[in-house]
Design an enzyme around this catalytic site. Structure first.
Site, PDB file in Angstrom:
ATOM      1  N   TYR A 263      -8.856  -7.555  -9.173  1.00 38.00           N
ATOM      2  CA  TYR A 263      -8.225  -6.249  -9.404  1.00 38.00           C
ATOM      3  C   TYR A 263      -9.201  -5.294 -10.059  1.00 38.00           C
ATOM      4  O   TYR A 263      -9.961  -5.685 -10.951  1.00 38.00           O
ATOM      5  CB  TYR A 263      -7.022  -6.396 -10.339  1.00 38.00           C
TER       6      TYR A 263
ATOM      7  N   HIS B 188       4.120 -11.826   1.024  1.00 38.61           N
ATOM      8  CA  HIS B 188       4.866 -10.640   0.598  1.00 38.61           C
ATOM      9  C   HIS B 188       4.312  -9.403   1.283  1.00 38.61           C
ATOM     10  O   HIS B 188       3.140  -9.328   1.635  1.00 38.61           O
ATOM     11  CB  HIS B 188       4.891 -10.467  -0.916  1.00 38.61           C
TER      12      HIS B 188
ATOM     13  N   HIS C 254      -4.007 -16.527  -7.959  1.00 39.87           N
ATOM     14  CA  HIS C 254      -2.621 -16.384  -8.393  1.00 39.87           C
ATOM     15  C   HIS C 254      -1.868 -17.694  -8.169  1.00 39.87           C
ATOM     16  O   HIS C 254      -2.127 -18.393  -7.190  1.00 39.87           O
ATOM     17  CB  HIS C 254      -1.889 -15.343  -7.542  1.00 39.87           C
TER      18      HIS C 254
ATOM     19  N   HIS D 270      -0.157  -4.746   1.019  1.00 40.03           N
ATOM     20  CA  HIS D 270       1.107  -4.623   0.277  1.00 40.03           C
ATOM     21  C   HIS D 270       0.911  -3.748  -0.950  1.00 40.03           C
ATOM     22  O   HIS D 270      -0.220  -3.412  -1.298  1.00 40.03           O
ATOM     23  CB  HIS D 270       1.618  -6.010  -0.166  1.00 40.03           C
TER      24      HIS D 270
ATOM     25  N   HIS E  22      -0.299  -1.756  -8.095  1.00 42.73           N
ATOM     26  CA  HIS E  22      -1.505  -1.790  -7.265  1.00 42.73           C
ATOM     27  C   HIS E  22      -1.197  -1.663  -5.781  1.00 42.73           C
ATOM     28  O   HIS E  22      -0.104  -1.980  -5.325  1.00 42.73           O
ATOM     29  CB  HIS E  22      -2.333  -3.052  -7.523  1.00 42.73           C
TER      30      HIS E  22
ATOM     31  N   GLU F  65      -6.221  -4.034  -5.356  1.00 46.47           N
ATOM     32  CA  GLU F  65      -6.495  -5.469  -5.291  1.00 46.47           C
ATOM     33  C   GLU F  65      -7.174  -5.743  -3.958  1.00 46.47           C
ATOM     34  O   GLU F  65      -6.826  -5.129  -2.948  1.00 46.47           O
ATOM     35  CB  GLU F  65      -5.178  -6.263  -5.343  1.00 46.47           C
TER      36      GLU F  65
END
Ligand code: FES
Ligand code: FE2
Lengths: 102, 306
Positions: free
Chosen positions: B254, B198, B245, B153, B213, B264
């Site tokens: 990261y 996501h 997270h 993503h 990112h 990431e």
């Protein structure tokens, strides 16, 4: 490896930086502060400084962050600058507060 | 229902200022595989477990950032359907002929309200994941570095945040999976076109078209820690992590590529179905939403984009 003294005029912070190290790496390694630290790859622009005295070599920096004119007038990204003498600089960059609400 | 419409992020084209340094970073450190180069000097890479020819295109440039991100749709009819959806939303589209990127079919290209360019395509040359399709072993033996499994993503900072999110939901049929809100104002939106937590995310911002990112999947938390070892061994500029997270629950780290584009690598995030509830984080808790352990926002993480 020759080391040079870097002076951040805004705060009078001084630190020593090798010719093989960029100005941000030297600062971070000694736990010093003053120039905003971002990508360390010449891409984000937060480490923008005005070199007011001293000589240096530089690597490619993003044209979206530093124009050719700026670069010729010693407005550069600290993470792409390697000192060749003692250097004095002023900080121009800043970290955007992205989310004003937070 | 089987997956239809937009399937997944197909590729991202990143601008880099030194192509050799970039190839070294993505291939030798992250474990991507070079599959082609073209006469514009662009280099095509894929992660080992992707079957299509490329998921990353490195473009030689005098700046950094994202040229475009592309999504793969299931069929050619989907491509034309989304083209008209996008137009009906009021966003101009153009067609990019097949072969403009080596091995990629015709694309429908547009600039979304946040100022980022996105392309859609239905066809891409398949090169396989290096394993046989009959009695396959679990992993190929020749993958190096962090052993990134797939391009997963992007997180983007753009202006016109609300319109951007509405565009992805209404024109591209994504679903909002998680959000950060400050009262009535949405600060962050995580959107999925699949069963992933996501496929793209947006953060409210005042400049258009910025990349926060590009993210890659790893197999486990242990692999994230191993990536952290490689980041130190190879002197890769670290941003934040390894940590967890709150949003999406992923375990993450990261860092930056040699042109200052943030990457990431992560593992073990959550999943969703079309009937999963929307998860909401409140702005007063955004430290924990972003970094679950330290519960503190990091200036460089929040304020640095390419
Ligand atoms: S830290 Fe990003 S340009 Fe120097
Ligand atoms: Fe991410």
């Amino acid at each position: 490896m020759p080391a040079h003294t870097i002076t951040i005029l805004d705060t009078n912070e001084q630190y020593s930086c090798n010719e093989s190290q960029h100005l941000l790496a030297g600062m971070v390694q000694l736990g010093k502060k003053g120039i905003p630290v971002g990508c360390r790859g010449g891409g984000c622009g937060v480490c923008k400084v005005q070199i007011t005295s001293g000589s240096y070599q530089s690597k490619k920096m993003s044209r979206a962050r530093v124009t050719r004119d700026e670069e010729e007038n010693d407005t550069v990204l600290a993470c792409r600058v390697f000192p060749q003498s003692d250097i004095q600089l002023k900080v121009l960059g800043h970290l955007n507060k992205v989310v004003k609400a937070v | 229902m089987a997956m239809t419409g937009i399937l997944r992020p197909g590729h991202v084209q990143l601008r880099v200022m030194d192509i050799d340094e970039a190839v070294n970073h993505y291939c030798n450190y992250m474990g991507l595989i070079e599959t082609d180069r073209d006469d514009q000097g662009r280099v095509y890479l894929k992660c080992w477990d992707e079957h299509d020819k490329f998921s990353i295109v490195l473009e030689p440039s005098d700046s950094s950032g994202m040229n475009h991100m592309a999504f793969k749709v299931r069929t050619e009819q989907d491509l034309w359907r989304f083209e008209s959806n996008v137009k009906n939303f009021g966003v101009e589209t153009k067609r990019i002929p097949a072969g403009e990127l080596n091995g990629c079919g015709e694309r429908v290209s547009f600039v979304a309200p946040g100022g980022h360019r996105f392309d859609l395509f239905a066809e891409k040359e398949m090169v396989g994941n290096g394993l046989p399709t009959t009695n396959p072993p679990p992993w190929p033996e020749d993958v190096v570095g962090m052993k990134a499994i797939r391009f997963d993503h992007c997180l983007l900072y753009g202006n016109d945040h609300d319109e951007s999110v509405r565009f992805f939901v209404e024109a591209l049929e994504f679903e909002l999976t998680e959000q950060v809100v400050d009262g009535d104002v949405q600060i962050a939106a995580f959107l999925s076109c699949s069963t992933k937590a996501h496929d793209i995310a947006f953060i409210r911002h005042d400049e258009p078209g910025r990349l926060h990112h590009a993210s890659f999947l790893l197999g486990s938390w242990e692999q994230v820690l191993r990536a952290a070892d490689i980041i130190s061994m190879k002197d890769i500029p670290l941003d934040v992590g390894p940590t967890r997270h709150g949003l999406t629950r992923g375990m993450t780290i990261y860092y930056f590529d040699p042109s200052g584009n943030r990457n990431e690598v992560f593992a073990e995030d959550s999943y969703r179905y079309p009937d999963s509830p929307l998860l909401t984080w409140t702005a007063d808790n955004s430290g924990q939403a972003i970094f679950y352990h330290s519960r503190t926002l990091v200036d460089s993480f929040m304020g640095v984009t390419s």
